[in-house]
Design a protein around this motif. Structure first.
Motif, PDB file in Angstrom:
ATOM      1  N   ARG A  66       0.815  -1.214   0.060  1.00 48.21           N
ATOM      2  CA  ARG A  66      -0.096   0.160   0.055  1.00 48.21           C
ATOM      3  C   ARG A  66       0.761   1.103   0.239  1.00 48.21           C
ATOM      4  O   ARG A  66       1.967   1.275   0.748  1.00 48.21           O
ATOM      5  CB  ARG A  66      -0.707   0.007   1.291  1.00 48.21           C
ATOM      6  N   GLY A  67       0.759   2.040  -0.895  1.00 53.15           N
ATOM      7  CA  GLY A  67       1.357   3.452  -0.919  1.00 53.15           C
ATOM      8  C   GLY A  67       2.714   3.195  -1.783  1.00 53.15           C
ATOM      9  O   GLY A  67       3.402   4.157  -2.049  1.00 53.15           O
ATOM     10  N   HIS A  68       2.736   1.958  -2.619  1.00 53.35           N
ATOM     11  CA  HIS A  68       4.093   1.907  -3.161  1.00 53.35           C
ATOM     12  C   HIS A  68       3.819   1.480  -4.585  1.00 53.35           C
ATOM     13  O   HIS A  68       2.808   0.584  -4.839  1.00 53.35           O
ATOM     14  CB  HIS A  68       5.040   0.843  -2.330  1.00 53.35           C
ATOM     15  N   ALA A  73      -2.108   4.586  -3.264  1.00 55.06           N
ATOM     16  CA  ALA A  73      -1.754   5.264  -2.330  1.00 55.06           C
ATOM     17  C   ALA A  73      -2.608   6.286  -1.684  1.00 55.06           C
ATOM     18  O   ALA A  73      -2.703   7.265  -1.859  1.00 55.06           O
ATOM     19  CB  ALA A  73      -0.465   6.121  -2.700  1.00 55.06           C
ATOM     20  N   GLY A 190       2.375   7.726   0.280  1.00 54.19           N
ATOM     21  CA  GLY A 190       2.357   6.234   0.258  1.00 54.19           C
ATOM     22  C   GLY A 190       3.242   6.213   1.369  1.00 54.19           C
ATOM     23  O   GLY A 190       3.288   5.591   2.423  1.00 54.19           O
TER      24      GLY A 190
END
Length: 270
Positions: A66-68, A73, A190
């Motif tokens: 998550r966020g990457h 993100a 993220g």
């Protein structure tokens, strides 16, 4: 939760809170699954050397945290528990009841939460270049604020210098450059959301409940998560093994990929 879907060539699942998580499979479909979890500021490509080494005999599942990478993100802060539940959501959507697990840095932190809270879903677990607690909270919150305000370029050089020894930076410009671009390509929100998850993480006591076979890997020259952090994890988990890889800083799976792969293979096949 949605079933796996493909957007163009990008397979994704959707978590219970509506976040798309990108993943990739390599290796034989009928082989035992090894799930790899990336560090803060990288994506699933950080594991290329392990895919090359293990995808002949293993079904390798990588995903972007998550966020990457190519995963969503959302606005932070995140939590280690939420990042762990993303892994369980991925496994559920793919119909995977039980897998082996290897996570590095943030991926190791997530792995410790999984071992503590969902150990029955996992076989052997590897926690590499990681920590059960990473003070100070103020430092992580400052880093989150910095990237939100100034972008990833504000932290990239300091991160690279912690992640690789000076010798590796001098001798492998191409690989260091690849990782530098990966960091710069990470969504600032993220990255910040995960920094905030690490800021409040303290698993030093809870990991005593982990009953899985565990290998802890540390880099002898890692300034981000020094070998002492690895010793603390190994001492807290009954029966855990510890391997310290020489001439390696934080991304030991890249800087000393042969030694990392050897330790991983011996453990997984043990």
């Amino acid at each position: 939760m949605n079933e796996p879907r493909r957007e163009g060539t990008m397979p994704k699942i959707t978590t219970d809170d509506g976040i798309a998580i990108h993943y990739e499979f390599d290796g034989p479909e009928d082989a035992p699954v090894l799930l790899l979890s990336n560090s803060l500021g990288t994506d699933l490509r950080m594991w290329n050397a392990q895919v090359e080494a293990f995808s002949g005999a293993r079904r390798i599942l990588r995903y972007d945290s998550r966020g990457h990478g190519k995963s969503d993100a959302p606005q932070g802060p995140y939590s280690i528990e939420r990042l762990g539940r993303d892994v369980l959501a991925l496994m559920d959507a793919l119909g995977l009841e039980k897998v082996d697990y290897c996570g590095l840095s943030k991926g190791g932190m997530v792995g410790m939460w999984l071992g503590t809270n969902a150990g029955g879903r996992f076989g052997r677990m590897v926690y590499a270049n990681t920590a059960a607690h990473m003070p100070t909270e103020e430092m992580w919150r400052h880093r989150a604020a910095t990237v939100r305000a100034e972008g990833m370029a504000a932290v990239v050089e300091a991160v690279v210098n912690r992640w690789f020894t000076e010798a590796f930076q001098q001798n492998d410009d191409a690989e260091v450059g690849r990782i530098r671009q990966m960091i710069l390509g990470t969504a600032p929100e993220g990255y910040a959301g995960c920094c905030e998850a690490i800021a409040v993480m303290d698993q030093r006591t809870s990991i005593r409940a982990v009953q899985n076979p565990v290998l802890v890997i540390a880099g002898a020259e890692d300034p981000a998560t020094p070998p002492d952090y690895g010793h603390q994890i190994a001492e807290a988990i009954a029966g855990a093994e510890l391997v310290v890889i020489p001439q390696a800083a934080h991304l030991s799976n890249i800087e000393q990929s042969a030694l990392f792969n050897e330790a991983l293979a011996q453990f997984l096949n043990g």
